[in-house]
Design an enzyme around this catalytic site. Structure first.
Site, PDB file in Angstrom:
ATOM      1  N   ASP A   1       0.856  -1.188   0.000  1.00  0.00           N
ATOM      2  CA  ASP A   1       0.000   0.000   0.000  1.00  0.00           C
ATOM      3  C   ASP A   1       0.888   1.232   0.000  1.00  0.00           C
ATOM      4  O   ASP A   1       1.874   1.320   0.740  1.00  0.00           O
ATOM      5  CB  ASP A   1      -0.920  -0.003   1.231  1.00  0.00           C
ATOM      6  N   ILE A   2       0.515   2.195  -0.838  1.00  0.00           N
ATOM      7  CA  ILE A   2       1.363   3.383  -1.001  1.00  0.00           C
ATOM      8  C   ILE A   2       1.342   4.269   0.249  1.00  0.00           C
ATOM      9  O   ILE A   2       2.292   5.013   0.499  1.00  0.00           O
ATOM     10  CB  ILE A   2       0.913   4.147  -2.278  1.00  0.00           C
TER      11      ILE A   2
ATOM     12  N   ASN B   1     -12.811  -3.128   2.418  1.00  0.00           N
ATOM     13  CA  ASN B   1     -13.742  -2.007   2.500  1.00  0.00           C
ATOM     14  C   ASN B   1     -14.674  -2.071   1.291  1.00  0.00           C
ATOM     15  O   ASN B   1     -14.214  -2.261   0.158  1.00  0.00           O
ATOM     16  CB  ASN B   1     -12.977  -0.684   2.504  1.00  0.00           C
TER      17      ASN B   1
ATOM     18  N   VAL C   1     -11.015   2.951  -3.768  1.00  0.00           N
ATOM     19  CA  VAL C   1     -10.637   2.395  -5.072  1.00  0.00           C
ATOM     20  C   VAL C   1     -11.616   1.264  -5.410  1.00  0.00           C
ATOM     21  O   VAL C   1     -11.727   0.277  -4.660  1.00  0.00           O
ATOM     22  CB  VAL C   1      -9.191   1.869  -5.062  1.00  0.00           C
TER      23      VAL C   1
ATOM     24  N   HIS D   1     -10.073  -5.166  -3.289  1.00  0.00           N
ATOM     25  CA  HIS D   1      -8.728  -5.360  -2.731  1.00  0.00           C
ATOM     26  C   HIS D   1      -8.855  -5.746  -1.267  1.00  0.00           C
ATOM     27  O   HIS D   1      -9.685  -5.201  -0.537  1.00  0.00           O
ATOM     28  CB  HIS D   1      -7.855  -4.109  -2.891  1.00  0.00           C
TER      29      HIS D   1
ATOM     30  N   HIS E   1      -7.054  -5.633   2.202  1.00  0.00           N
ATOM     31  CA  HIS E   1      -5.971  -5.027   2.978  1.00  0.00           C
ATOM     32  C   HIS E   1      -5.388  -6.112   3.882  1.00  0.00           C
ATOM     33  O   HIS E   1      -6.116  -6.708   4.692  1.00  0.00           O
ATOM     34  CB  HIS E   1      -6.491  -3.897   3.877  1.00  0.00           C
TER      35      HIS E   1
HETATM   36  P1  AMP Z   1      -9.858   1.599   0.182  1.00  0.00           P
HETATM   37  O1  AMP Z   1     -10.175   2.766   1.033  1.00  0.00           O
HETATM   38  O2  AMP Z   1     -10.144   0.284   0.842  1.00  0.00           O
HETATM   39  O3  AMP Z   1     -10.436   1.693  -1.212  1.00  0.00           O
HETATM   40  O4  AMP Z   1      -8.283   1.594   0.081  1.00  0.00           O
HETATM   41  C1  AMP Z   1      -7.553   2.033  -1.005  1.00  0.00           C
HETATM   42  C2  AMP Z   1      -6.124   1.831  -0.620  1.00  0.00           C
HETATM   43  O5  AMP Z   1      -5.346   1.842  -1.793  1.00  0.00           O
HETATM   44  C3  AMP Z   1      -5.556   2.901   0.321  1.00  0.00           C
HETATM   45  O6  AMP Z   1      -5.011   2.267   1.470  1.00  0.00           O
HETATM   46  C4  AMP Z   1      -4.485   3.575  -0.537  1.00  0.00           C
HETATM   47  O7  AMP Z   1      -3.376   3.978   0.235  1.00  0.00           O
HETATM   48  C5  AMP Z   1      -4.140   2.491  -1.532  1.00  0.00           C
HETATM   49  N1  AMP Z   1      -3.641   2.931  -2.830  1.00  0.00           N
HETATM   50  C6  AMP Z   1      -4.236   3.808  -3.669  1.00  0.00           C
HETATM   51  N2  AMP Z   1      -3.524   3.932  -4.797  1.00  0.00           N
HETATM   52  C7  AMP Z   1      -2.453   3.109  -4.673  1.00  0.00           C
HETATM   53  C8  AMP Z   1      -1.352   2.787  -5.514  1.00  0.00           C
HETATM   54  N3  AMP Z   1      -1.201   3.346  -6.715  1.00  0.00           N
HETATM   55  N4  AMP Z   1      -0.435   1.911  -5.046  1.00  0.00           N
HETATM   56  C9  AMP Z   1      -0.583   1.348  -3.837  1.00  0.00           C
HETATM   57  N5  AMP Z   1      -1.610   1.598  -3.009  1.00  0.00           N
HETATM   58  C10 AMP Z   1      -2.532   2.474  -3.412  1.00  0.00           C
END
Ligand code: AMP
Ligand code: ZN
Length: 113
Positions: free
Chosen positions: A30-31, A87, A96, A100, A102
């Site tokens: 995760d970024i 989520n 996103v 995914h 976490h």
């Molecule tokens: P969510 O709120 O469950 O949709 O989480 C989205 C997650 O994706 C967050 O923890 C972000 O930090 C992570 N994220 C978004 N863009 C990227 C990316 N390009 N590379 C890695 N993690 C990302």
């Protein structure tokens, strides 16, 4: 070119720190990590959210869960444990819209990752 940021990572059109890959699943860091270990496990095939999942996705989603077990072993957290969360939807905190998982480890579980 797809608008989905995680499809772009799967297609290697965007950079990511990939930690695991097989034919159905990709996992990357995760970024913005919210735990000492914070990985995202995604199906390679686009599924917008768990609310869009169907019987056809059962194998792929199961493979994501098995990838988590494997990552627990490779990151050294199989003994201590880890947290896996998805989520889902606006009130579920999903930002996103590509399913995914976490994977977080390295501190006591919280409910807001
Ligand atoms: P969510 O709120 O469950 O949709 O989480 C989205 C997650 O994706 C967050 O923890 C972000 O930090 C992570 N994220 C978004 N863009 C990227 C990316 N390009 N590379 C890695 N993690 C990302
Ligand atoms: Zn996608």
């Amino acid at each position: 070119m797809t608008d989905c940021p995680f499809c772009r990572i799967v297609a290697r059109q965007s950079p990511a720190d990939v930690v695991y890959e097989d034919d159905a699943v990709l996992a990357f860091k995760d970024i913005y990590p919210k735990a000492p270990v914070h990985l995202l496990i995604v199906p390679k095939r686009h599924i917008a959210s768990l609310l869009d999942a169907s019987e056809a996705d059962v194998d792929t989603l199961g493979r994501c869960v098995l990838a988590a077990r494997r990552l627990a072993e490779t990151t050294g957290y199989a003994g201590k444990g880890f947290r896996l969360s998805v989520n889902t939807g606006p009130e579920g905190g999903q930002v996103v819209y590509h399913v995914h998982f976490h994977f977080t480890a390295g501190r006591r579980s919280r409910t807001d990752v």
